[in-house]
Design a protein around this motif. Structure first.
Motif, PDB file in Angstrom:
ATOM      1  N   ARG A 108       4.483   9.686 -14.510  1.00 61.45           N
ATOM      2  CA  ARG A 108       3.048   9.482 -14.776  1.00 61.45           C
ATOM      3  C   ARG A 108       2.828   8.322 -15.733  1.00 61.45           C
ATOM      4  N   SER A 109       3.708   8.169 -16.714  1.00 60.17           N
ATOM      5  CA  SER A 109       3.588   7.062 -17.668  1.00 60.17           C
ATOM      6  C   SER A 109       3.773   5.714 -16.978  1.00 60.17           C
ATOM      7  N   ILE A 110       4.779   5.626 -16.108  1.00 55.22           N
ATOM      8  CA  ILE A 110       5.021   4.373 -15.380  1.00 55.22           C
ATOM      9  C   ILE A 110       3.839   4.058 -14.467  1.00 55.22           C
ATOM     10  N   VAL A 111       3.364   5.049 -13.740  1.00 56.92           N
ATOM     11  CA  VAL A 111       2.237   4.837 -12.823  1.00 56.92           C
ATOM     12  C   VAL A 111       1.002   4.365 -13.585  1.00 56.92           C
ATOM     13  N   ALA A 112       0.736   4.951 -14.735  1.00 58.51           N
ATOM     14  CA  ALA A 112      -0.433   4.551 -15.535  1.00 58.51           C
ATOM     15  C   ALA A 112      -0.322   3.092 -15.973  1.00 58.51           C
ATOM     16  N   GLN A 113       0.868   2.674 -16.343  1.00 59.70           N
ATOM     17  CA  GLN A 113       1.063   1.285 -16.761  1.00 59.70           C
ATOM     18  C   GLN A 113       0.954   0.329 -15.579  1.00 59.70           C
ATOM     19  N   ILE A 114       1.460   0.743 -14.432  1.00 57.96           N
ATOM     20  CA  ILE A 114       1.395  -0.087 -13.226  1.00 57.96           C
ATOM     21  C   ILE A 114      -0.058  -0.344 -12.840  1.00 57.96           C
ATOM     22  N   GLU A 115      -0.875   0.683 -12.894  1.00 58.86           N
ATOM     23  CA  GLU A 115      -2.280   0.548 -12.485  1.00 58.86           C
ATOM     24  C   GLU A 115      -2.988  -0.569 -13.236  1.00 58.86           C
ATOM     25  N   GLY A 116      -2.633  -0.780 -14.497  1.00 55.60           N
ATOM     26  CA  GLY A 116      -3.253  -1.837 -15.284  1.00 55.60           C
ATOM     27  C   GLY A 116      -2.817  -3.242 -14.896  1.00 55.60           C
ATOM     28  N   LEU A 117      -1.751  -3.356 -14.107  1.00 57.12           N
ATOM     29  CA  LEU A 117      -1.237  -4.665 -13.697  1.00 57.12           C
ATOM     30  C   LEU A 117      -1.698  -5.080 -12.308  1.00 57.12           C
ATOM     31  N   LEU A 118      -2.326  -4.175 -11.574  1.00 53.04           N
ATOM     32  CA  LEU A 118      -2.640  -4.434 -10.171  1.00 53.04           C
ATOM     33  C   LEU A 118      -3.972  -5.131  -9.955  1.00 53.04           C
ATOM     34  N   ALA A 119      -3.970  -6.025  -8.974  1.00 51.57           N
ATOM     35  CA  ALA A 119      -5.187  -6.745  -8.595  1.00 51.57           C
ATOM     36  C   ALA A 119      -6.010  -5.965  -7.582  1.00 51.57           C
ATOM     37  N   LYS A 120      -5.345  -5.071  -6.851  1.00 50.17           N
ATOM     38  CA  LYS A 120      -6.046  -4.259  -5.850  1.00 50.17           C
ATOM     39  C   LYS A 120      -5.253  -2.982  -5.614  1.00 50.17           C
ATOM     40  N   LYS A 121      -5.838  -2.086  -4.866  1.00 51.52           N
ATOM     41  CA  LYS A 121      -5.207  -0.807  -4.559  1.00 51.52           C
ATOM     42  C   LYS A 121      -3.922  -1.027  -3.757  1.00 51.52           C
ATOM     43  N   SER A 122      -2.890  -0.279  -4.086  1.00 55.34           N
ATOM     44  CA  SER A 122      -1.613  -0.385  -3.378  1.00 55.34           C
ATOM     45  C   SER A 122      -1.739   0.162  -1.959  1.00 55.34           C
ATOM     46  N   GLU A 123      -0.907  -0.370  -1.071  1.00 58.76           N
ATOM     47  CA  GLU A 123      -0.875   0.077   0.317  1.00 58.76           C
ATOM     48  C   GLU A 123       0.420   0.853   0.539  1.00 58.76           C
ATOM     49  N   TYR A 124       0.325   2.009   1.201  1.00 53.79           N
ATOM     50  CA  TYR A 124       1.486   2.865   1.437  1.00 53.79           C
ATOM     51  C   TYR A 124       1.678   3.116   2.920  1.00 53.79           C
ATOM     52  N   THR A 125       2.942   3.138   3.336  1.00 54.14           N
ATOM     53  CA  THR A 125       3.319   3.518   4.688  1.00 54.14           C
ATOM     54  C   THR A 125       4.421   4.556   4.562  1.00 54.14           C
ATOM     55  N   ASP A 126       4.167   5.769   5.063  1.00 49.94           N
ATOM     56  CA  ASP A 126       5.191   6.803   4.975  1.00 49.94           C
ATOM     57  C   ASP A 126       6.157   6.679   6.156  1.00 49.94           C
ATOM     58  N   TYR A 127       7.337   7.270   6.004  1.00 46.49           N
ATOM     59  CA  TYR A 127       8.319   7.227   7.073  1.00 46.49           C
ATOM     60  C   TYR A 127       9.353   8.328   6.880  1.00 46.49           C
ATOM     61  N   VAL A 128      10.097   8.559   7.945  1.00 43.63           N
ATOM     62  CA  VAL A 128      11.273   9.405   7.904  1.00 43.63           C
ATOM     63  C   VAL A 128      12.407   8.559   8.479  1.00 43.63           C
ATOM     64  N   PRO A 129      13.409   8.207   7.649  1.00 45.20           N
ATOM     65  CA  PRO A 129      14.497   7.348   8.133  1.00 45.20           C
ATOM     66  C   PRO A 129      15.276   8.002   9.275  1.00 45.20           C
ATOM     67  N   VAL A 130      15.759   7.161  10.161  1.00 50.58           N
ATOM     68  CA  VAL A 130      16.588   7.624  11.276  1.00 50.58           C
ATOM     69  C   VAL A 130      18.049   7.269  11.012  1.00 50.58           C
ATOM     70  N   CYS A 131      18.291   6.014  10.675  1.00 52.48           N
ATOM     71  CA  CYS A 131      19.648   5.555  10.396  1.00 52.48           C
ATOM     72  C   CYS A 131      19.537   4.169   9.776  1.00 52.48           C
ATOM     73  N   GLY A 132      20.570   3.725   9.096  1.00 56.61           N
ATOM     74  CA  GLY A 132      20.517   2.397   8.518  1.00 56.61           C
ATOM     75  C   GLY A 132      21.715   2.116   7.650  1.00 56.61           C
ATOM     76  N   LYS A 133      21.581   1.079   6.857  1.00 61.15           N
ATOM     77  CA  LYS A 133      22.667   0.641   5.997  1.00 61.15           C
ATOM     78  C   LYS A 133      22.074  -0.022   4.766  1.00 61.15           C
ATOM     79  N   ALA A 134      22.716   0.181   3.638  1.00 58.31           N
ATOM     80  CA  ALA A 134      22.297  -0.497   2.414  1.00 58.31           C
ATOM     81  C   ALA A 134      23.559  -0.913   1.660  1.00 58.31           C
ATOM     82  N   ALA A 135      23.613  -2.157   1.286  1.00 55.50           N
ATOM     83  CA  ALA A 135      24.732  -2.668   0.486  1.00 55.50           C
ATOM     84  C   ALA A 135      24.161  -3.618  -0.549  1.00 55.50           C
ATOM     85  N   PHE A 136      24.439  -3.352  -1.800  1.00 52.67           N
ATOM     86  CA  PHE A 136      23.895  -4.178  -2.859  1.00 52.67           C
ATOM     87  C   PHE A 136      25.007  -4.777  -3.666  1.00 52.67           C
TER      88      PHE A 136
END
Length: 105
Positions: free
Chosen positions: A77-105
Motif C-alpha cells: 500500500r505504501s509503494i502504491v500510494a507513492q506511485i500514484e503521485g508520480l503518474l500522469a494518467k491512470k494505469s492500464e492493466y491487462t490480466d492473463y494466465v500464463p501458458v508457457c514461456g521462458k525467462a533468463a536474466f
C-alpha cells in the motif's frame, strides 16, 4: 512455483519522473515488498524503448487471492500510494494466465 494469475500494467509517469517511477517499482523486490513475496513468481519492470515516461510491469502470482492479500499489506500500500503521485494518467492493466514461456536474466 506455477503462475496461475498475472497481469501487465502500463504506467505513464509525469514528465521527468520516469526514473523515479522505475526506482520506486524496484523497491517492491526488497524487504517486505510485494515482489519479494514467495507468492510472486514474476516481477519484471521494463521501460518503453520510445518513451522514457512509459513503464511496464509484468507480475505473475501463485493465485489471484495471494496477489490481493499481499497488496492489502502495508508495504505494498505504501509503494502504491507513492506511485500514484508520480503518474500522469491512470494505469492500464491487462490480466492473463500464463501458458508457457521462458525467462533468463
Amino acid at each position: 512455483m506455477i503462475v496461475n494469475y498475472g497481469f501487465n500494467a502500463t504506467l505513464t509517469a509525469r514528465p521527468g519522473m520516469g526514473d523515479r517511477l522505475v526506482d520506486l517499482l524496484l523497491t517492491g523486490l526488497h524487504g517486505g515488498g510485494p515482489g519479494a513475496s514467495e507468492h510472486c513468481v514474476v516481477y519484471l519492470v521494463s521501460r518503453s524503448a520510445s518513451d522514457p515516461a512509459v513503464v511496464h510491469v509484468t507480475e505473475g502470482w501463485t493465485t489471484e487471492e495471494d496477489h490481493h492479500r499481499i497488496f492489502a499489506g502495508e508495504a505494498a500500500r505504501s509503494i502504491v500510494a507513492q506511485i500514484e503521485g508520480l503518474l500522469a494518467k491512470k494505469s492500464e492493466y491487462t490480466d492473463y494466465v500464463p501458458v508457457c514461456g521462458k525467462a533468463a536474466f
